[in-house]
Design an enzyme around this catalytic site. Structure first.
Site, PDB file in Angstrom:
ATOM      1  N   SER A  77     -46.110  -7.242  55.088  1.00 56.84           N
ATOM      2  CA  SER A  77     -44.811  -7.864  54.813  1.00 56.84           C
ATOM      3  C   SER A  77     -43.825  -7.633  55.941  1.00 56.84           C
ATOM      4  CB  SER A  77     -44.195  -7.239  53.562  1.00 56.84           C
ATOM      5  OG  SER A  77     -45.013  -7.438  52.457  1.00 56.84           O
ATOM      6  N   HIS A  98     -49.130 -14.143  56.076  1.00 54.61           N
ATOM      7  CA  HIS A  98     -48.310 -13.475  55.061  1.00 54.61           C
ATOM      8  C   HIS A  98     -48.139 -14.368  53.834  1.00 54.61           C
ATOM      9  CE1 HIS A  98     -44.202 -11.801  53.714  1.00 54.61           C
ATOM     10  NE2 HIS A  98     -45.173 -11.094  53.197  1.00 54.61           N
ATOM     11  N   GLU A 126     -46.308 -17.437  55.572  1.00 52.13           N
ATOM     12  CA  GLU A 126     -45.790 -17.263  56.931  1.00 52.13           C
ATOM     13  C   GLU A 126     -46.967 -16.955  57.863  1.00 52.13           C
ATOM     14  OE1 GLU A 126     -41.284 -15.531  56.683  1.00 52.13           O
ATOM     15  OE2 GLU A 126     -42.858 -14.085  56.243  1.00 52.13           O
ATOM     16  N   ASN A 165     -38.755 -11.876  54.231  1.00 54.28           N
ATOM     17  CA  ASN A 165     -38.338 -10.514  53.844  1.00 54.28           C
ATOM     18  C   ASN A 165     -37.163  -9.995  54.660  1.00 54.28           C
ATOM     19  OD1 ASN A 165     -40.085 -10.168  51.701  1.00 54.28           O
ATOM     20  ND2 ASN A 165     -41.769  -9.565  53.039  1.00 54.28           N
TER      21      ASN A 165
END
Ligand SMILES: NC(=O)c1ccc[n+]([C@@H]2O[C@H](COP(=O)([O-])OP(=O)(O)OC[C@H]3O[C@@H](n4cnc5c(N)ncnc54)[C@H](O)[C@@H]3O)[C@@H](O)[C@H]2O)c1
Length: 293
Positions: free
Chosen positions: A121, A142, A154, A192
């Site tokens: 992450s 991701h 991602e 994130n």
């Protein structure tokens, strides 16, 4: 040119690894499924079966698809069993030392052409790639949680990632019916980088006594139209994962605005990691979640 991926290895049978195994098997890929703890693999396969049954119930897939997908998932107990994979995706605990150790033990067992991806992450793809023998065939893929539901993936190249690796990863995401957003290799990437400081701020709001768990989540659901409150979302992600991401942001960007809230640290130290341990900002042990503050 993209390499067609037929067999995929998944390391880590937690919430993310099981979601990745689920969508790959349903898309017709053979999945070799590994975890340091064999019980986690068995539990993950049960969870995958349960989740695909829910999709069958909604008419999204047939029961024959479910049975075929489950038959494609093979539990494996050693990295040697991943030797014939075209791609191995690491989805183990968000801890750089754990991931580096996995790559150093995994890579010598793989074919030279096997690609390796991480579902991290937040951790630098270039730095993780450097702990492998194949940085040019290494990439960040991701997925979002829960993988079968969330549309976005991602894709993050490390400094050495070759075009062929990138194109193969993109082709895989297309095959899974998901949408790619390309991010540069910065701490926590895009989603994130934006989401976790908001969650951390919600925890500060609780820590400073501005509002209760229930008030903060209600405020953001009804006041900002978020489908889940930030504390509910933190429990869903896992508080250990949230803390690791904040630490990567704090250290990687050297800015005090990313300082992890001490209350988040305290919950993690208590082993209250959210839904996965049945207790976090809510207690999940009863019929309904009950706020713990
Ligand atoms: N939770 C989320 O919302 C989310 C979203 C996107 C990405 N991620 C990332 O996905 C990864 C996994 O997160 P998660 O939420 O599934 O965590 P989790 O705690 O649910 O599962 C982690 C799994 O890794 C296993 N593991 C630990 N060390 C291992 C090793 N050496 N070899 C094999 N398996 C090992 C554990 O036994 C556990 O089953 C992390 O990098 C996390 O940052 C998490």
């Amino acid at each position: 040119m993209a390499t067609e991926i037929g067999r995929i290895g998944v390391i880590g049978a937690g919430q993310m690894g099981s979601g990745i195994a689920h969508v790959c098997a349903l898309a017709g890929l053979d999945v070799s499924f590994n975890d340091i703890d064999q019980n986690r693999i068995a539990a993950a396969i049960e969870r995958i079966d349960h989740n695909i049954k829910r999709q069958v119930g909604k008419g999204a897939v047939t029961d024959a698809d479910r049975a075929a997908a489950l038959a494609r998932i093979h539990p494996v107990s050693s990295y040697a069993d991943l030797a014939d994979c075209d791609l191995v995706i690491e989805a183990a605990t968000e801890d750089e030392q754990i991931k580096r150790k996995i790559f150093s033990e995994l890579c010598p067992t793989l074919k030279p052409e096997t690609m390796v991806a991480t579902n991290t992450s937040s951790i630098s793809i270039t730095r993780l790639a450097a702990s492998t023998d194949r940085p040019e065939r290494f990439i960040g893929i991701h997925f979002m949680n829960p993988v079968p539901v969330m549309q976005l993936v991602e894709l993050i190249r490390g400094i050495a990632t070759e075009d062929e690796t990138f194109d193969s990863a993109r082709a895989l995401i297309d095959r899974l019916g998901k949408t790619v957003a390309v991010s540069e290799d910065f701490p926590a990437f895009m989603v994130n980088r934006i989401l976790l400081p908001m969650i951390n701020e919600a925890i500060y709001t609780l820590y400073e006594g501005v509002g209760s768990v229930d008030a903060i989540d209600t405020a953001m659901k009804l006041g900002a139209n978020h489908p889940m409150g930030p504390l509910q979302l933190a429990d869903f992600i896992g508080l250990d994962t949230c803390l690791s991401i904040m630490q990567v942001l704090y250290e990687g960007l050297a800015d005090s605005k990313y300082r992890p809230c001490p209350l988040l640290v305290k919950y993690v130290e208590a082993g209250w990691l959210g839904r996965k341990t049945q207790r976090g900002f809510y207690d999940y042990r009863g019929a309904e979640p009950v706020p713990t503050r």
